[in-house]
Design a protein around this motif. Sequence first.
Motif, PDB file in Angstrom:
ATOM      1  N   PRO A  74       6.872 -20.156 -19.213  1.00  0.00           N
ATOM      2  CA  PRO A  74       7.703 -21.351 -19.082  1.00  0.00           C
ATOM      3  C   PRO A  74       9.007 -21.079 -18.358  1.00  0.00           C
ATOM      4  O   PRO A  74       9.532 -19.958 -18.406  1.00  0.00           O
ATOM      5  N   SER A  75       9.514 -22.109 -17.727  1.00  0.00           N
ATOM      6  CA  SER A  75      10.804 -22.005 -17.064  1.00  0.00           C
ATOM      7  C   SER A  75      11.870 -21.663 -18.101  1.00  0.00           C
ATOM      8  O   SER A  75      11.956 -22.301 -19.147  1.00  0.00           O
ATOM      9  N   GLY A  76      12.656 -20.631 -17.824  1.00  0.00           N
ATOM     10  CA  GLY A  76      13.725 -20.224 -18.738  1.00  0.00           C
ATOM     11  C   GLY A  76      13.317 -19.135 -19.704  1.00  0.00           C
ATOM     12  O   GLY A  76      14.115 -18.682 -20.529  1.00  0.00           O
ATOM     13  N   THR A  77      12.078 -18.667 -19.614  1.00  0.00           N
ATOM     14  CA  THR A  77      11.591 -17.656 -20.561  1.00  0.00           C
ATOM     15  C   THR A  77      12.089 -16.243 -20.220  1.00  0.00           C
ATOM     16  O   THR A  77      12.007 -15.331 -21.037  1.00  0.00           O
ATOM     17  N   GLY A  78      12.587 -16.075 -19.003  1.00  0.00           N
ATOM     18  CA  GLY A  78      13.163 -14.777 -18.623  1.00  0.00           C
ATOM     19  C   GLY A  78      12.394 -14.000 -17.570  1.00  0.00           C
ATOM     20  O   GLY A  78      12.602 -12.797 -17.399  1.00  0.00           O
ATOM     21  N   LYS A  79      11.519 -14.671 -16.822  1.00  0.00           N
ATOM     22  CA  LYS A  79      10.716 -13.978 -15.808  1.00  0.00           C
ATOM     23  C   LYS A  79      11.597 -13.320 -14.748  1.00  0.00           C
ATOM     24  O   LYS A  79      11.428 -12.137 -14.448  1.00  0.00           O
ATOM     25  N   SER A  80      12.520 -14.094 -14.187  1.00  0.00           N
ATOM     26  CA  SER A  80      13.371 -13.532 -13.123  1.00  0.00           C
ATOM     27  C   SER A  80      14.218 -12.384 -13.655  1.00  0.00           C
ATOM     28  O   SER A  80      14.380 -11.360 -12.971  1.00  0.00           O
ATOM     29  N   THR A  81      14.725 -12.532 -14.863  1.00  0.00           N
ATOM     30  CA  THR A  81      15.553 -11.482 -15.468  1.00  0.00           C
ATOM     31  C   THR A  81      14.752 -10.179 -15.557  1.00  0.00           C
ATOM     32  O   THR A  81      15.233  -9.102 -15.168  1.00  0.00           O
TER      33      THR A  81
ATOM     34  N   ARG B 218      10.867 -29.494 -18.272  1.00  0.00           N
ATOM     35  CA  ARG B 218      10.490 -28.082 -18.378  1.00  0.00           C
ATOM     36  C   ARG B 218       9.984 -27.743 -19.774  1.00  0.00           C
ATOM     37  O   ARG B 218       9.046 -26.961 -19.941  1.00  0.00           O
TER      38      ARG B 218
ATOM     39  N   ASN C 232       9.370 -12.376 -24.932  1.00  0.00           N
ATOM     40  CA  ASN C 232      10.684 -11.897 -24.493  1.00  0.00           C
ATOM     41  C   ASN C 232      11.746 -12.284 -25.527  1.00  0.00           C
ATOM     42  O   ASN C 232      12.469 -13.256 -25.368  1.00  0.00           O
ATOM     43  N   ASP C 233      11.797 -11.459 -26.588  1.00  0.00           N
ATOM     44  CA  ASP C 233      12.806 -11.674 -27.630  1.00  0.00           C
ATOM     45  C   ASP C 233      13.913 -10.670 -27.354  1.00  0.00           C
ATOM     46  O   ASP C 233      14.934 -10.992 -26.749  1.00  0.00           O
ATOM     47  N   ASP C 234      13.684  -9.407 -27.728  1.00  0.00           N
ATOM     48  CA  ASP C 234      14.635  -8.354 -27.353  1.00  0.00           C
ATOM     49  C   ASP C 234      14.327  -7.967 -25.902  1.00  0.00           C
ATOM     50  O   ASP C 234      13.205  -7.547 -25.595  1.00  0.00           O
ATOM     51  N   LEU C 235      15.298  -8.129 -25.020  1.00  0.00           N
ATOM     52  CA  LEU C 235      15.064  -7.930 -23.584  1.00  0.00           C
ATOM     53  C   LEU C 235      14.593  -6.509 -23.258  1.00  0.00           C
ATOM     54  O   LEU C 235      13.671  -6.323 -22.473  1.00  0.00           O
TER      55      LEU C 235
HETATM   56  N1  LIG Z   1      15.435 -11.531 -23.959  1.00  0.00           N
HETATM   57  C1  LIG Z   1      16.367 -12.464 -23.697  1.00  0.00           C
HETATM   58  N2  LIG Z   1      17.211 -12.846 -24.669  1.00  0.00           N
HETATM   59  C2  LIG Z   1      18.141 -13.810 -24.429  1.00  0.00           C
HETATM   60  N3  LIG Z   1      18.339 -14.444 -23.239  1.00  0.00           N
HETATM   61  C3  LIG Z   1      17.521 -14.095 -22.225  1.00  0.00           C
HETATM   62  C4  LIG Z   1      16.492 -13.094 -22.388  1.00  0.00           C
HETATM   63  N4  LIG Z   1      15.836 -12.977 -21.205  1.00  0.00           N
HETATM   64  C5  LIG Z   1      16.432 -13.847 -20.345  1.00  0.00           C
HETATM   65  N5  LIG Z   1      17.441 -14.515 -20.945  1.00  0.00           N
HETATM   66  C6  LIG Z   1      18.302 -15.569 -20.354  1.00  0.00           C
HETATM   67  O1  LIG Z   1      17.542 -16.776 -20.320  1.00  0.00           O
HETATM   68  C7  LIG Z   1      17.862 -17.544 -19.134  1.00  0.00           C
HETATM   69  C8  LIG Z   1      16.590 -17.836 -18.355  1.00  0.00           C
HETATM   70  O2  LIG Z   1      16.094 -16.631 -17.772  1.00  0.00           O
HETATM   71  P1  LIG Z   1      15.436 -16.599 -16.296  1.00  0.00           P
HETATM   72  O3  LIG Z   1      16.276 -17.377 -15.345  1.00  0.00           O
HETATM   73  O4  LIG Z   1      15.137 -15.170 -16.000  1.00  0.00           O
HETATM   74  O5  LIG Z   1      14.073 -17.423 -16.595  1.00  0.00           O
HETATM   75  P2  LIG Z   1      12.812 -17.701 -15.650  1.00  0.00           P
HETATM   76  O6  LIG Z   1      11.620 -17.557 -16.533  1.00  0.00           O
HETATM   77  O7  LIG Z   1      12.869 -16.873 -14.437  1.00  0.00           O
HETATM   78  O8  LIG Z   1      13.017 -19.240 -15.290  1.00  0.00           O
HETATM   79  P3  LIG Z   1      12.454 -20.091 -13.997  1.00  0.00           P
HETATM   80  O9  LIG Z   1      10.965 -20.127 -14.130  1.00  0.00           O
HETATM   81  O10 LIG Z   1      13.089 -21.449 -14.207  1.00  0.00           O
HETATM   82  O11 LIG Z   1      12.948 -19.397 -12.763  1.00  0.00           O
HETATM   83  C9  LIG Z   1      18.876 -16.720 -18.334  1.00  0.00           C
HETATM   84  O12 LIG Z   1      20.154 -17.247 -18.584  1.00  0.00           O
HETATM   85  C10 LIG Z   1      18.707 -15.299 -18.900  1.00  0.00           C
HETATM   86  O13 LIG Z   1      19.903 -14.571 -18.823  1.00  0.00           O
END
Ligand SMILES: Nc1ncnc2c1ncn2[C@@H]1O[C@H](COP(=O)(O)OP(=O)(O)OP(=O)(O)O)[C@@H](O)[C@H]1O
Length: 191
Positions: free
Chosen positions: A14-21, A150, A173-176
């Motif tokens: 899902p969008s915001g789940t942390g993929k890009s991070t 989203r 993606n709980d603990d990064l």
């Molecule tokens: N394990 C984590 N714990 C807490 N916050 C996190 C964690 N991983 C990522 N985040 C934060 O969650 C937000 C969303 O992360 P990110 O932009 O990487 O999501 P995404 O899956 O790439 O979204 P999209 O599909 O919209 O591009 C960011 O602000 C990021 O810093």
Amino acid sequence: MQIVSLGPVVVSGPSGTGKSTLLNRLFAAHPNSFGFSISHTTRKPRPGEQDGVNYHFVDRETILQGIANGEFIESAEFSGNMYGTSIKAVRDVQKTGKICMLDIDMQGVKSVKKTDLNARFLFIAPPSLEALEQRLRGRGTETEESAQLRLAAATEELAYAAVPGHYDLVIVNDDLDEAYRKLETFIFKEE
Ligand SMILES: Nc1ncnc2c1ncn2[C@@H]1O[C@H](COP(=O)(O)OP(=O)(O)OP(=O)(O)O)[C@@H](O)[C@H]1O
């Protein structure tokens, strides 16, 4: 560390789940292991952009024909221009000996499954829908409407990911740091 398989790795969630991070951290830690597929687009090249390097610059007819022929994994329209990822673009990365990472949505996952690309499928899940909502809002990129869209899509994506066999691995993606270690292990094995 050794690469597990040279097939592309599909990362979805899902969008915001942390993929890009997670992916940005992976690319920074292993700068020579990954390649990026070159997308097609109907938008005009900007100064300095080269055909076949930044994008494959094509006309709308060419992309539409390619989509009709089943040559594209995904395509989308943004501000009046079409963009798409072709199966050939992914294969071209594979030929260089690098892993092609595909950060794509559920529709893209389904179309990669129909190809012979030998892809491996990874799903990045949020710890909960509440946590996902917090991250999306915390990122400060969404309007109320886009956050709701989203989150609705997330429910569907989580249901699809819960079906055994749809993904090779689901990482919560709980603990990064922990999620990152699991991602690294999915791609590389210890020598
Ligand atoms: N394990 C984590 N714990 C807490 N916050 C996190 C964690 N991983 C990522 N985040 C934060 O969650 C937000 C969303 O992360 P990110 O932009 O990487 O999501 P995404 O899956 O790439 O979204 P999209 O599909 O919209 O591009 C960011 O602000 C990021 O810093």
